[in-house]
Design a protein around this motif. Structure first.
Motif, PDB file in Angstrom:
ATOM      1  N   GLY A  48       0.818  -1.219   0.000  1.00 30.20           N
ATOM      2  CA  GLY A  48       0.000   0.000   0.000  1.00 30.20           C
ATOM      3  C   GLY A  48       0.843   1.255   0.000  1.00 30.20           C
ATOM      4  O   GLY A  48       0.528   2.225  -0.678  1.00 30.20           O
ATOM      5  N   LYS A  51       2.402   1.705  -3.435  1.00 29.17           N
ATOM      6  CA  LYS A  51       1.403   2.191  -4.386  1.00 29.17           C
ATOM      7  C   LYS A  51       1.189   3.694  -4.211  1.00 29.17           C
ATOM      8  O   LYS A  51       1.067   4.422  -5.197  1.00 29.17           O
ATOM      9  CB  LYS A  51       0.092   1.439  -4.192  1.00 29.17           C
ATOM     10  CG  LYS A  51      -0.977   1.820  -5.167  1.00 29.17           C
ATOM     11  CD  LYS A  51      -2.238   1.015  -4.945  1.00 29.17           C
ATOM     12  CE  LYS A  51      -3.332   1.511  -5.858  1.00 29.17           C
ATOM     13  NZ  LYS A  51      -4.606   0.855  -5.580  1.00 29.17           N
ATOM     14  N   GLU A  52       1.134   4.151  -2.952  1.00 37.20           N
ATOM     15  CA  GLU A  52       1.000   5.583  -2.696  1.00 37.20           C
ATOM     16  C   GLU A  52       2.194   6.357  -3.238  1.00 37.20           C
ATOM     17  O   GLU A  52       2.049   7.445  -3.774  1.00 37.20           O
ATOM     18  CB  GLU A  52       0.879   5.851  -1.196  1.00 37.20           C
ATOM     19  CG  GLU A  52      -0.455   5.517  -0.606  1.00 37.20           C
ATOM     20  CD  GLU A  52      -0.507   5.811   0.879  1.00 37.20           C
ATOM     21  OE1 GLU A  52       0.355   6.569   1.384  1.00 37.20           O
ATOM     22  OE2 GLU A  52      -1.404   5.273   1.541  1.00 37.20           O
ATOM     23  N   THR A  55       1.835   6.434  -7.202  1.00 36.52           N
ATOM     24  CA  THR A  55       0.729   7.238  -7.744  1.00 36.52           C
ATOM     25  C   THR A  55       0.692   8.648  -7.171  1.00 36.52           C
ATOM     26  O   THR A  55       0.155   9.551  -7.805  1.00 36.52           O
ATOM     27  CB  THR A  55      -0.626   6.562  -7.468  1.00 36.52           C
ATOM     28  OG1 THR A  55      -0.823   6.480  -6.050  1.00 36.52           O
ATOM     29  CG2 THR A  55      -0.689   5.178  -8.094  1.00 36.52           C
ATOM     30  N   ARG A  57      -1.083   9.450  -4.637  1.00 35.98           N
ATOM     31  CA  ARG A  57      -2.402   9.616  -4.009  1.00 35.98           C
ATOM     32  C   ARG A  57      -2.452   8.848  -2.700  1.00 35.98           C
ATOM     33  O   ARG A  57      -2.060   7.684  -2.634  1.00 35.98           O
ATOM     34  CB  ARG A  57      -3.505   9.074  -4.920  1.00 35.98           C
ATOM     35  CG  ARG A  57      -3.986  10.064  -5.932  1.00 35.98           C
ATOM     36  CD  ARG A  57      -5.222   9.619  -6.706  1.00 35.98           C
ATOM     37  NE  ARG A  57      -6.218   8.957  -5.874  1.00 35.98           N
ATOM     38  CZ  ARG A  57      -6.853   7.845  -6.221  1.00 35.98           C
ATOM     39  NH1 ARG A  57      -6.576   7.267  -7.366  1.00 35.98           N
ATOM     40  NH2 ARG A  57      -7.755   7.327  -5.439  1.00 35.98           N
ATOM     41  N   THR A  59      -4.245   6.732  -0.115  1.00 38.93           N
ATOM     42  CA  THR A  59      -5.387   5.832   0.033  1.00 38.93           C
ATOM     43  C   THR A  59      -5.292   5.220   1.432  1.00 38.93           C
ATOM     44  O   THR A  59      -4.316   4.541   1.751  1.00 38.93           O
ATOM     45  CB  THR A  59      -5.374   4.712  -1.017  1.00 38.93           C
ATOM     46  OG1 THR A  59      -4.111   4.047  -0.959  1.00 38.93           O
ATOM     47  CG2 THR A  59      -5.586   5.260  -2.409  1.00 38.93           C
TER      48      THR A  59
END
Length: 142
Positions: A48, A51-52, A55, A57, A59
């Motif tokens: 996670g 991924k942040e 991107t 963003r 989450t």
């Protein structure tokens, strides 16, 4: 103030200061573990978090979804609480009084501890705390 106003006197000696510090570390670790279970932030290095990073963003992690963040939050909370209590009880022992100045002195100890150990040298800090915790468990069971 009369001595009857206090439930107990914890500045009797260095052993009581160490015992109070270890107790507060364990209590703070429980608080940190509880926070780690419900925190919306992903653990560093987790899928996670990566991924942040890719991107850009944020989450939020689902509740109980980021179990990898429990140990890191536990050690940070426990260490901060222990450093504050160590500074507070040492000041109390040196002054021979129980009052709020001791707690203020403990907070003044905790902030530099956070800046130096938990921000700049986290990996070394975690190894030292883990070694101390393991040695204290061995010592307590001998």
């Amino acid at each position: 103030m009369p001595a009857d106003d206090y439930e107990y006197v914890s500045y009797k000696g260095p052993r009581t200061i160490v015992a109070e510090t270890v107790y507060c570390f364990l209590r703070g670790s429980l608080y940190g573990a509880a926070f780690g279970l419900v925190t919306p932030f992903h653990a560093p290095g987790s899928p996670g978090a990566l991924k942040e990073l890719q991107t850009g963003r944020f989450t939020p992690a689902p509740v109980f979804g980021s179990l990898r963040s429990v140990p890191s939050n536990a050690i940070v909370f426990g260490s901060l609480l222990a450093s504050q209590r160590f500074g507070s009880k040492t000041c109390e022992w040196m002054r021979g009084q129980q009052d709020w100045w001791n707690e203020a002195a403990g907070c003044l100890v905790a902030y530099p501890y956070y800046q130096f150990c938990l921000v700049r040298n986290l990996r070394t800090h975690n190894r030292v705390v883990g070694t101390i915790l393991a040695c204290s468990l061995v010592y307590a069971n001998l």
